[in-house]
Write a protein that holds these residues in place. Structure first.
Motif, PDB file in Angstrom:
ATOM      1  N   MET A  51      11.341 -16.087  39.544  1.00 50.21           N
ATOM      2  CA  MET A  51      12.646 -16.239  38.873  1.00 50.21           C
ATOM      3  C   MET A  51      13.161 -14.882  38.428  1.00 50.21           C
ATOM      4  O   MET A  51      12.380 -14.034  37.975  1.00 50.21           O
ATOM      5  N   ASP A  52      14.491 -14.730  38.537  1.00 51.18           N
ATOM      6  CA  ASP A  52      15.069 -13.399  38.312  1.00 51.18           C
ATOM      7  C   ASP A  52      15.961 -13.275  37.085  1.00 51.18           C
ATOM      8  O   ASP A  52      16.551 -12.218  36.840  1.00 51.18           O
ATOM      9  N   GLY A  53      16.114 -14.343  36.301  1.00 50.92           N
ATOM     10  CA  GLY A  53      16.996 -14.262  35.142  1.00 50.92           C
ATOM     11  C   GLY A  53      18.477 -14.273  35.489  1.00 50.92           C
ATOM     12  O   GLY A  53      19.311 -14.127  34.593  1.00 50.92           O
ATOM     13  N   HIS A  54      18.798 -14.429  36.778  1.00 57.68           N
ATOM     14  CA  HIS A  54      20.202 -14.505  37.208  1.00 57.68           C
ATOM     15  C   HIS A  54      20.481 -15.842  37.882  1.00 57.68           C
ATOM     16  O   HIS A  54      21.299 -16.616  37.417  1.00 57.68           O
ATOM     17  N   PHE A  55      19.757 -16.099  38.959  1.00 63.29           N
ATOM     18  CA  PHE A  55      19.940 -17.381  39.641  1.00 63.29           C
ATOM     19  C   PHE A  55      19.487 -18.529  38.747  1.00 63.29           C
ATOM     20  O   PHE A  55      20.063 -19.616  38.756  1.00 63.29           O
ATOM     21  N   VAL A  56      18.439 -18.269  37.980  1.00 63.93           N
ATOM     22  CA  VAL A  56      17.966 -19.247  36.989  1.00 63.93           C
ATOM     23  C   VAL A  56      17.775 -18.529  35.646  1.00 63.93           C
ATOM     24  O   VAL A  56      17.528 -17.318  35.628  1.00 63.93           O
ATOM     25  N   PRO A  57      17.863 -19.268  34.558  1.00 57.77           N
ATOM     26  CA  PRO A  57      17.810 -18.624  33.234  1.00 57.77           C
ATOM     27  C   PRO A  57      16.382 -18.381  32.750  1.00 57.77           C
ATOM     28  O   PRO A  57      16.012 -18.785  31.647  1.00 57.77           O
ATOM     29  N   ASN A  58      15.585 -17.731  33.575  1.00 58.25           N
ATOM     30  CA  ASN A  58      14.208 -17.439  33.165  1.00 58.25           C
ATOM     31  C   ASN A  58      13.692 -16.309  34.047  1.00 58.25           C
ATOM     32  O   ASN A  58      14.224 -16.064  35.147  1.00 58.25           O
ATOM     33  N   LEU A  59      12.656 -15.650  33.590  1.00 55.72           N
ATOM     34  CA  LEU A  59      12.029 -14.555  34.333  1.00 55.72           C
ATOM     35  C   LEU A  59      10.555 -14.873  34.530  1.00 55.72           C
ATOM     36  O   LEU A  59       9.898 -15.341  33.603  1.00 55.72           O
ATOM     37  N   THR A  60      10.045 -14.598  35.727  1.00 61.42           N
ATOM     38  CA  THR A  60       8.600 -14.815  35.906  1.00 61.42           C
ATOM     39  C   THR A  60       7.973 -13.620  36.620  1.00 61.42           C
ATOM     40  O   THR A  60       7.920 -12.535  36.037  1.00 61.42           O
ATOM     41  N   VAL A  61       7.528 -13.839  37.840  1.00 63.50           N
ATOM     42  CA  VAL A  61       6.711 -12.817  38.518  1.00 63.50           C
ATOM     43  C   VAL A  61       7.305 -12.487  39.885  1.00 63.50           C
ATOM     44  O   VAL A  61       8.195 -13.179  40.372  1.00 63.50           O
ATOM     45  N   GLY A  62       6.768 -11.424  40.504  1.00 60.11           N
ATOM     46  CA  GLY A  62       7.248 -11.022  41.817  1.00 60.11           C
ATOM     47  C   GLY A  62       6.105 -10.586  42.716  1.00 60.11           C
ATOM     48  O   GLY A  62       4.934 -10.933  42.474  1.00 60.11           O
ATOM     49  N   PRO A  63       6.409  -9.805  43.741  1.00 59.27           N
ATOM     50  CA  PRO A  63       5.395  -9.432  44.731  1.00 59.27           C
ATOM     51  C   PRO A  63       4.105  -8.822  44.155  1.00 59.27           C
ATOM     52  O   PRO A  63       3.026  -9.120  44.705  1.00 59.27           O
ATOM     53  N   PRO A  64       4.121  -8.005  43.098  1.00 62.77           N
ATOM     54  CA  PRO A  64       2.833  -7.459  42.626  1.00 62.77           C
ATOM     55  C   PRO A  64       1.839  -8.543  42.201  1.00 62.77           C
ATOM     56  O   PRO A  64       0.627  -8.409  42.435  1.00 62.77           O
ATOM     57  N   VAL A  65       2.358  -9.599  41.580  1.00 63.18           N
ATOM     58  CA  VAL A  65       1.457 -10.684  41.166  1.00 63.18           C
ATOM     59  C   VAL A  65       0.975 -11.459  42.392  1.00 63.18           C
ATOM     60  O   VAL A  65      -0.198 -11.843  42.483  1.00 63.18           O
ATOM     61  N   VAL A  66       1.869 -11.654  43.363  1.00 61.84           N
ATOM     62  CA  VAL A  66       1.446 -12.323  44.605  1.00 61.84           C
ATOM     63  C   VAL A  66       0.315 -11.522  45.263  1.00 61.84           C
ATOM     64  O   VAL A  66      -0.676 -12.077  45.737  1.00 61.84           O
ATOM     65  N   LYS A  67       0.462 -10.219  45.243  1.00 63.87           N
ATOM     66  CA  LYS A  67      -0.577  -9.359  45.841  1.00 63.87           C
ATOM     67  C   LYS A  67      -1.923  -9.547  45.136  1.00 63.87           C
ATOM     68  O   LYS A  67      -2.981  -9.601  45.786  1.00 63.87           O
ATOM     69  N   SER A  68      -1.891  -9.675  43.826  1.00 68.06           N
ATOM     70  CA  SER A  68      -3.143  -9.909  43.085  1.00 68.06           C
ATOM     71  C   SER A  68      -3.702 -11.297  43.367  1.00 68.06           C
ATOM     72  O   SER A  68      -4.924 -11.465  43.524  1.00 68.06           O
ATOM     73  N   LEU A  69      -2.824 -12.292  43.438  1.00 66.36           N
ATOM     74  CA  LEU A  69      -3.293 -13.655  43.720  1.00 66.36           C
ATOM     75  C   LEU A  69      -3.937 -13.741  45.097  1.00 66.36           C
ATOM     76  O   LEU A  69      -4.894 -14.490  45.302  1.00 66.36           O
ATOM     77  N   ARG A  70      -3.395 -12.955  46.028  1.00 69.17           N
ATOM     78  CA  ARG A  70      -3.932 -12.960  47.396  1.00 69.17           C
ATOM     79  C   ARG A  70      -5.415 -12.623  47.413  1.00 69.17           C
ATOM     80  O   ARG A  70      -6.171 -13.079  48.277  1.00 69.17           O
ATOM     81  N   LYS A  71      -5.845 -11.836  46.412  1.00 69.55           N
ATOM     82  CA  LYS A  71      -7.255 -11.414  46.372  1.00 69.55           C
ATOM     83  C   LYS A  71      -8.166 -12.474  45.773  1.00 69.55           C
ATOM     84  O   LYS A  71      -9.383 -12.380  45.905  1.00 69.55           O
ATOM     85  N   VAL A  72      -7.595 -13.474  45.078  1.00 66.77           N
ATOM     86  CA  VAL A  72      -8.464 -14.423  44.384  1.00 66.77           C
ATOM     87  C   VAL A  72      -8.443 -15.823  44.975  1.00 66.77           C
ATOM     88  O   VAL A  72      -9.166 -16.696  44.491  1.00 66.77           O
ATOM     89  N   THR A  73      -7.616 -16.059  45.985  1.00 63.92           N
ATOM     90  CA  THR A  73      -7.648 -17.383  46.622  1.00 63.92           C
ATOM     91  C   THR A  73      -7.337 -17.258  48.106  1.00 63.92           C
ATOM     92  O   THR A  73      -6.568 -16.386  48.520  1.00 63.92           O
ATOM     93  N   ARG A  74      -7.929 -18.172  48.872  1.00 62.49           N
ATOM     94  CA  ARG A  74      -7.614 -18.214  50.307  1.00 62.49           C
ATOM     95  C   ARG A  74      -6.562 -19.275  50.607  1.00 62.49           C
ATOM     96  O   ARG A  74      -6.128 -19.425  51.740  1.00 62.49           O
ATOM     97  N   LEU A  75      -6.187 -20.038  49.582  1.00 66.79           N
ATOM     98  CA  LEU A  75      -5.185 -21.084  49.802  1.00 66.79           C
ATOM     99  C   LEU A  75      -3.833 -20.448  50.133  1.00 66.79           C
ATOM    100  O   LEU A  75      -3.537 -19.339  49.678  1.00 66.79           O
ATOM    101  N   PRO A  76      -3.001 -21.151  50.921  1.00 67.05           N
ATOM    102  CA  PRO A  76      -1.656 -20.632  51.182  1.00 67.05           C
ATOM    103  C   PRO A  76      -0.897 -20.425  49.872  1.00 67.05           C
ATOM    104  O   PRO A  76      -0.973 -21.267  48.964  1.00 67.05           O
ATOM    105  N   LEU A  77      -0.189 -19.305  49.780  1.00 70.27           N
ATOM    106  CA  LEU A  77       0.658 -19.021  48.618  1.00 70.27           C
ATOM    107  C   LEU A  77       2.089 -19.407  48.979  1.00 70.27           C
ATOM    108  O   LEU A  77       2.685 -18.837  49.903  1.00 70.27           O
ATOM    109  N   ASP A  78       2.588 -20.385  48.254  1.00 66.09           N
ATOM    110  CA  ASP A  78       3.906 -20.990  48.497  1.00 66.09           C
ATOM    111  C   ASP A  78       4.872 -20.386  47.479  1.00 66.09           C
ATOM    112  O   ASP A  78       4.878 -20.786  46.318  1.00 66.09           O
ATOM    113  N   CYS A  79       5.653 -19.411  47.933  1.00 68.05           N
ATOM    114  CA  CYS A  79       6.522 -18.686  47.000  1.00 68.05           C
ATOM    115  C   CYS A  79       7.920 -19.294  46.997  1.00 68.05           C
ATOM    116  O   CYS A  79       8.605 -19.287  48.025  1.00 68.05           O
TER     117      CYS A  79
END
Ligand code: DX5
Ligand code: ZN
Length: 233
Positions: free
Chosen positions: A36-64
């Protein structure tokens, strides 16, 4: 086959690896990442750096699930970070066909998302391009909201269209999927069940994922026959 797709939005962000592992033990087979970007929706969350970290801890598909303006600008970053599925909102993409092509070009599975107020008919022409269609059953931006009942009609309509068009895209539902709604969404035809609060909200993701998946599977065994409509409350 129904699959449980835990949404980390309601997880403890200080312990994401543990939370994901627990949800996986409970039967989760795809991990949903709300961007979430705080523009399209009224909230902020995470982006590619967090996805990169998650990639290291699970083999499950990451559905962004991208709830952002100008998603084209970030597709390459999500691919580099290790995202597997990327869905974009119809409402955020004036050139949706181009955006879906871009996602596929980067080796990821493209999906399209519809807000509650957006009609299924608007995406008929691009259905052959998508791996999944995500029906929002709440207005995007926050976890723990109440399920909007008319989403069930949209899921049914999509399932009918898929059959009529001879396609194989998967039908995902996101928002308010919990014990009291899961049977209806499965019986309407949803197969990828995103759940945040119902999995992580009580701090027992393994137990709660497992119970929700069991309820979903039970509902699937009593799924209506094609052509026979069930009434929904
Ligand atoms: C809402 C997000 C959802 C959210 C769902 O904008 O797209 O993925 O995590 O949360 P629950 O399952 O709590 O409704
Ligand atoms: Zn989502």
């Amino acid at each position: 086959m129904v699959e449980l797709v835990p949404s980390i939005l309601s997880a403890d962000f200080a312990h994401l690896a543990d939370e994901i592992a627990a949800a996986e033990r409970g039967g989760g087979t795809v991990i949903h990442v709300d961007v979430m970007d705080g523009h399209f929706v009224p909230n902020l969350t995470v982006g590619p750096p967090v996805v990169k970290s998650l990639r290291k801890v699970t083999r499950l598909p990451l559905d962004c699930h991208l709830m952002i303006d100008n998603p084209n600008e970030f597709i390459a970053d999500f691919a580099d970070a290790g995202a597997n599925w990327v869905s974009v909102h119809y409402e955020a993409c004036p050139h949706l066909h181009r955006t879906l092509e871009l996602i596929a070009h980067h080796g990821m599975k493209p999906g399209v998302v519809l807000n509650p107020a957006t009609r299924v008919n608007f995406i008929v022409d691009i259905l052959p391009m998508v791996h999944h269609v995500l029906i929002m059953s709440v207005n995007p931006g926050f976890g723990g909201q109440e399920f909007i009942p008319f989403s069930l009609d949209k899921i049914r309509r999509l399932a009918e269209l898929r059959q009529e068009m001879g396609l194989a895209f998967r039908i995902e539902v996101d928002g308010g999927v919990a014990h009291d709604t899961v049977a209806q969404v499965v019986q309407a035809g949803a197969e990828l069940l995103v759940a945040g609060n119902a999995v992580f909200g009580a701090g027992q993701p393994e137990r709660d994922a497992s119970a929700l998946l069991a309820a979903a599977r039970k509902a699937q065994t009593t799924k209506r026959q094609p052509g026979k409509r069930t009434t929904s409350k």
